[in-house]
Scaffold this active site. Structure first.
Site, PDB file in Angstrom:
ATOM      1  N   HIS A   1       6.558  -1.562   2.628  1.00  0.00           N
ATOM      2  CA  HIS A   1       6.500  -2.950   3.083  1.00  0.00           C
ATOM      3  C   HIS A   1       5.517  -3.741   2.228  1.00  0.00           C
ATOM      4  O   HIS A   1       4.536  -3.209   1.740  1.00  0.00           O
ATOM      5  CB  HIS A   1       6.144  -3.055   4.572  1.00  0.00           C
ATOM      6  CG  HIS A   1       4.888  -2.344   4.980  1.00  0.00           C
ATOM      7  ND1 HIS A   1       4.781  -0.970   5.057  1.00  0.00           N
ATOM      8  CD2 HIS A   1       3.678  -2.829   5.341  1.00  0.00           C
ATOM      9  CE1 HIS A   1       3.564  -0.639   5.471  1.00  0.00           C
ATOM     10  NE2 HIS A   1       2.872  -1.748   5.630  1.00  0.00           N
TER      11      HIS A   1
ATOM     12  N   ASN B   1       0.827  -1.209   0.000  1.00  0.00           N
ATOM     13  CA  ASN B   1       0.000   0.000   0.000  1.00  0.00           C
ATOM     14  C   ASN B   1       0.863   1.263   0.000  1.00  0.00           C
ATOM     15  O   ASN B   1       1.925   1.281   0.626  1.00  0.00           O
ATOM     16  CB  ASN B   1      -0.892   0.019   1.251  1.00  0.00           C
ATOM     17  CG  ASN B   1      -1.779  -1.213   1.359  1.00  0.00           C
ATOM     18  OD1 ASN B   1      -2.298  -1.701   0.369  1.00  0.00           O
ATOM     19  ND2 ASN B   1      -1.955  -1.707   2.564  1.00  0.00           N
TER      20      ASN B   1
END
Length: 137
Positions: A99, A86
């Site tokens: 991440h 995201n």
């Protein structure tokens, strides 16, 4: 940037200031279990280079990400799973350090749930968009 890095939970994990359940580590990449998992085996793979969004990470710091994700898939035995990354609050990013989630999807109740709000369009609009994006590549 230094102050953001100093307060970044993932940078603290990389430095060893905060413990994690480390699954893989190299000079550029770290993988560890998510402590708020959506399913058994939910893990994070992060570049050690601090950047908030994917476009902030140099390409050579991303080269191990997908191979490490594949190792996690094999190690967890996941047969159905989602890979999620995201960028920005509106896109559900909560930690401002790039991440990648590897989220096993063992059944309908566990793992990632997705809404897929498909939009109506037509071939002329798609062709115009294609030409616009292609010109910038």
């Amino acid at each position: 940037m230094a102050s953001k890095m100093a307060s970044c939970i993932f940078c603290k994990i990389i430095k060893g200031d905060i413990p994690c359940f480390k699954l893989y580590e190299s000079d550029k990449t770290l993988a560890f279990l998510d402590i708020n998992p959506l399913s058994r085996g939910h893990a994070l793979v992060i570049p050690k280079f601090h950047g908030e969004k994917l476009a902030d990470i140099p390409d050579d710091n991303l080269s191990e990400i997908l191979p490490v994700v594949k190792k996690l898939v094999a190690a967890t035995g996941a047969t159905e799973y989602n890979i999620l990354q995201n960028n920005g609050r509106g896109a559900h990013q909560e930690v401002d350090h790039v991440h990648f989630h590897m989220i096993p999807k063992p059944n309908a109740e566990e793992g990632l749930g997705i809404r897929w709000p498909q939009q109506k369009t037509d071939m002329d609009k798609i062709k115009a968009l294609y030409e616009e994006i292609k010109a910038r590549m």
